[in-house]
Design an enzyme around this catalytic site. Sequence first.
Site, PDB file in Angstrom:
ATOM      1  N   GLU A  22      27.095 -45.290  21.493  1.00 47.63           N
ATOM      2  CA  GLU A  22      26.802 -46.532  22.204  1.00 47.63           C
ATOM      3  C   GLU A  22      26.984 -46.339  23.705  1.00 47.63           C
ATOM      4  O   GLU A  22      26.184 -46.836  24.510  1.00 47.63           O
ATOM      5  CB  GLU A  22      27.725 -47.660  21.729  1.00 47.63           C
ATOM      6  CG  GLU A  22      27.492 -48.100  20.304  1.00 47.63           C
ATOM      7  CD  GLU A  22      28.427 -49.208  19.903  1.00 47.63           C
ATOM      8  OE1 GLU A  22      27.954 -50.356  19.745  1.00 47.63           O
ATOM      9  OE2 GLU A  22      29.646 -48.932  19.757  1.00 47.63           O
ATOM     10  N   TYR A  54      20.084 -70.013  40.365  1.00 51.52           N
ATOM     11  CA  TYR A  54      20.092 -69.319  39.076  1.00 51.52           C
ATOM     12  C   TYR A  54      19.529 -67.906  39.155  1.00 51.52           C
ATOM     13  O   TYR A  54      19.864 -67.064  38.330  1.00 51.52           O
ATOM     14  CB  TYR A  54      19.413 -70.125  37.977  1.00 51.52           C
ATOM     15  CG  TYR A  54      18.065 -70.703  38.328  1.00 51.52           C
ATOM     16  CD1 TYR A  54      16.916 -69.929  38.312  1.00 51.52           C
ATOM     17  CD2 TYR A  54      17.950 -72.049  38.646  1.00 51.52           C
ATOM     18  CE1 TYR A  54      15.693 -70.471  38.625  1.00 51.52           C
ATOM     19  CE2 TYR A  54      16.717 -72.605  38.950  1.00 51.52           C
ATOM     20  CZ  TYR A  54      15.584 -71.802  38.937  1.00 51.52           C
ATOM     21  OH  TYR A  54      14.369 -72.345  39.235  1.00 51.52           O
ATOM     22  N   GLU A  74      33.961 -58.758  23.846  1.00 53.42           N
ATOM     23  CA  GLU A  74      34.892 -59.776  24.323  1.00 53.42           C
ATOM     24  C   GLU A  74      35.279 -59.506  25.782  1.00 53.42           C
ATOM     25  O   GLU A  74      35.382 -60.431  26.593  1.00 53.42           O
ATOM     26  CB  GLU A  74      36.158 -59.809  23.452  1.00 53.42           C
ATOM     27  CG  GLU A  74      35.943 -60.336  22.056  1.00 53.42           C
ATOM     28  CD  GLU A  74      35.499 -59.299  21.035  1.00 53.42           C
ATOM     29  OE1 GLU A  74      35.555 -59.594  19.840  1.00 53.42           O
ATOM     30  OE2 GLU A  74      35.070 -58.182  21.438  1.00 53.42           O
ATOM     31  N   LYS A  99      24.787 -59.038  20.777  1.00 54.31           N
ATOM     32  CA  LYS A  99      24.623 -57.589  20.637  1.00 54.31           C
ATOM     33  C   LYS A  99      23.673 -57.348  19.457  1.00 54.31           C
ATOM     34  O   LYS A  99      24.104 -57.087  18.335  1.00 54.31           O
ATOM     35  CB  LYS A  99      25.992 -56.932  20.410  1.00 54.31           C
ATOM     36  CG  LYS A  99      25.979 -55.423  20.485  1.00 54.31           C
ATOM     37  CD  LYS A  99      27.400 -54.871  20.398  1.00 54.31           C
ATOM     38  CE  LYS A  99      27.395 -53.358  20.464  1.00 54.31           C
ATOM     39  NZ  LYS A  99      28.763 -52.810  20.405  1.00 54.31           N
TER      40      LYS A  99
END
Length: 120
Positions: A22, A54, A74, A99
């Site tokens: 990853e 934005y 997290e 994810k």
Amino acid sequence: MSDEIRLRGLTVRGHHGVFDFERRDGQDFVIDCTLGLDTSAAAQTDDVLQTVHYGELAEGLAGVVAGEPCNLIETLAQRLLDVALGYDLVEWAEIVVHKPSAPIPLTFADVAVVVRREKS
């Protein structure tokens, strides 16, 4: 506060995860961000300086996802939340980190972490 600015589906490649592949190969993360703020001054003045731009928000969030790797989404969510809460006008923020290519050997629709915090 009932006013919100929402940014949905911001997709950015990052190298987050607990597995070596990853970190090495990276994967796409999808970010949703909601900001709680009073938009009445912006509406009355029609001035972008009276609200959160934005486009700048999206750039800031994307920079975090594409930046320094972390093991957990997290942790990534908290880093993104720090960006969102960094705007003076923002009273609270919610971040969702999706994810979609999580290394789970089963069929799944989504993996996400949701964090919401108010300024203290």
